[in-house]
Scaffold this motif. Structure first.
Motif, PDB file in Angstrom:
ATOM      1  N   ALA A  13      -2.404  -5.493  -7.927  1.00 13.89           N
ATOM      2  CA  ALA A  13      -1.213  -4.805  -8.427  1.00 13.89           C
ATOM      3  C   ALA A  13      -1.595  -3.618  -9.309  1.00 13.89           C
ATOM      4  CB  ALA A  13      -0.341  -5.783  -9.210  1.00 13.89           C
ATOM      5  N   VAL A  14      -2.637  -3.790 -10.112  1.00 14.84           N
ATOM      6  CA  VAL A  14      -3.105  -2.686 -10.968  1.00 14.84           C
ATOM      7  C   VAL A  14      -3.634  -1.550 -10.103  1.00 14.84           C
ATOM      8  CG1 VAL A  14      -4.817  -2.009 -12.686  1.00 14.84           C
ATOM      9  CG2 VAL A  14      -3.607  -4.171 -12.933  1.00 14.84           C
ATOM     10  N   GLN A  15      -4.402  -1.889  -9.063  1.00 13.79           N
ATOM     11  CA  GLN A  15      -4.934  -0.870  -8.167  1.00 13.79           C
ATOM     12  C   GLN A  15      -3.797  -0.109  -7.467  1.00 13.79           C
ATOM     13  OE1 GLN A  15      -8.564  -0.492  -6.820  1.00 13.79           O
ATOM     14  NE2 GLN A  15      -8.934  -1.178  -8.898  1.00 13.79           N
ATOM     15  N   ASP A  16      -2.785  -0.822  -7.028  1.00  7.71           N
ATOM     16  CA  ASP A  16      -1.650  -0.174  -6.361  1.00  7.71           C
ATOM     17  C   ASP A  16      -0.917   0.762  -7.321  1.00  7.71           C
ATOM     18  OD1 ASP A  16      -2.224  -1.519  -4.028  1.00  7.71           O
ATOM     19  OD2 ASP A  16      -0.688  -3.055  -4.310  1.00  7.71           O
ATOM     20  N   LEU A  17      -0.724   0.302  -8.534  1.00  6.59           N
ATOM     21  CA  LEU A  17      -0.040   1.124  -9.526  1.00  6.59           C
ATOM     22  C   LEU A  17      -0.857   2.368  -9.849  1.00  6.59           C
ATOM     23  CD1 LEU A  17       2.284   1.551 -11.502  1.00  6.59           C
ATOM     24  CD2 LEU A  17       1.124   0.029 -13.111  1.00  6.59           C
TER      25      LEU A  17
END
Length: 231
Positions: A13-17
């Protein structure tokens, strides 16, 4: 959900954000929605946790492109700030990250009228060697913003040679995240040695580590700041 599974989902999720932030910065598209729309249920908790991990950089396009973010994104960011206050035993970097988010929230949300929170302090860095200093500054790279003053930025400004040494060391060690974070700070620091070759160094860091959105985010932020972007 098992802890290892949760950690993997959060990392994703952090990578996507971060990828969304990079796309907005590269395209100059301040109207693009970056933060998640829904924050209810388990998926919403994961989204808020990702915003908290990314910190102030979750709203970096609005800051560097100097355009008010969508109110819905501000609401998500505010919810992340409120949902994850630092614990009493939190590490200094966690306290500073939360402080940075609170500062950003005051900047973008007209409803926030309270004065700035007290800065956590930099005592744990006062006697740190250049390796530790660079590592900690890289963790706190979201605080590296043009025209934004705080104790961490003032401390970094007193050690340009140390941070430059740390940047070079991180490149040699292929620690691209640390190199990108240190390079972002160097963009703002005075008296950085010309021998560092910061512009070409950042290009190399992006070439080697730019598939990691967190690396690309710091490199793109550094480029915008080098070109005169202000908050």
């Amino acid at each position: 959900m098992e802890q290892s599974g949760t950690s993997t989902l959060l990392q994703g999720a952090v990578q996507d954000l971060a990828s969304g932030v990079v796309s907005a910065l590269r395209g100059g598209d301040h109207t693009r929605s970056v933060l998640p729309a829904g924050t209810d249920g388990e998926a919403g908790d994961l989204a808020l946790a990702a915003v908290r991990v990314l910190g102030s950089d979750a709203l970096l396009p609005a800051l560097l492109l100097r355009t008010p973010p969508d109110p819905a994104e501000v609401a998500v960011f505010r919810k992340a700030v409120e949902a994850y206050p630092p614990r009493a035993d939190a590490a200094p970097t966690v306290r500073w990250s939360h402080w940075g988010m609170a500062r950003t929230l005051r900047r973008v949300d007209p409803a926030v009228t309270a004065g700035p929170p007290d800065e956590p302090g930099t005592g744990w860095l006062d006697e740190a060697g250049w390796q530790t200093l660079t590592h900690q500054l890289a963790v706190l790279a979201p605080l590296a913003l043009p025209g934004e003053d705080c104790a961490v930025s003032r401390l970094a400004g007193c050690h340009p040679v140390d941070v430059a040494r740390g940047f070079v060391r991180a490149v040699r060690r292929r620690d691209w995240r640390q190199a990108a974070g240190a390079g972002r700070w160097l963009t703002l620091l005075p008296a950085v040695p010309d021998t560092v070759g910061l512009a070409s160094g950042l290009d190399f860091v992006e070439l080697m580590g730019g598939q990691d959105p967190l690396v690309a985010l710091h490199v793109q932020a550094a480029r915008l700041m080098r070109s005169g972007a202000r908050v």
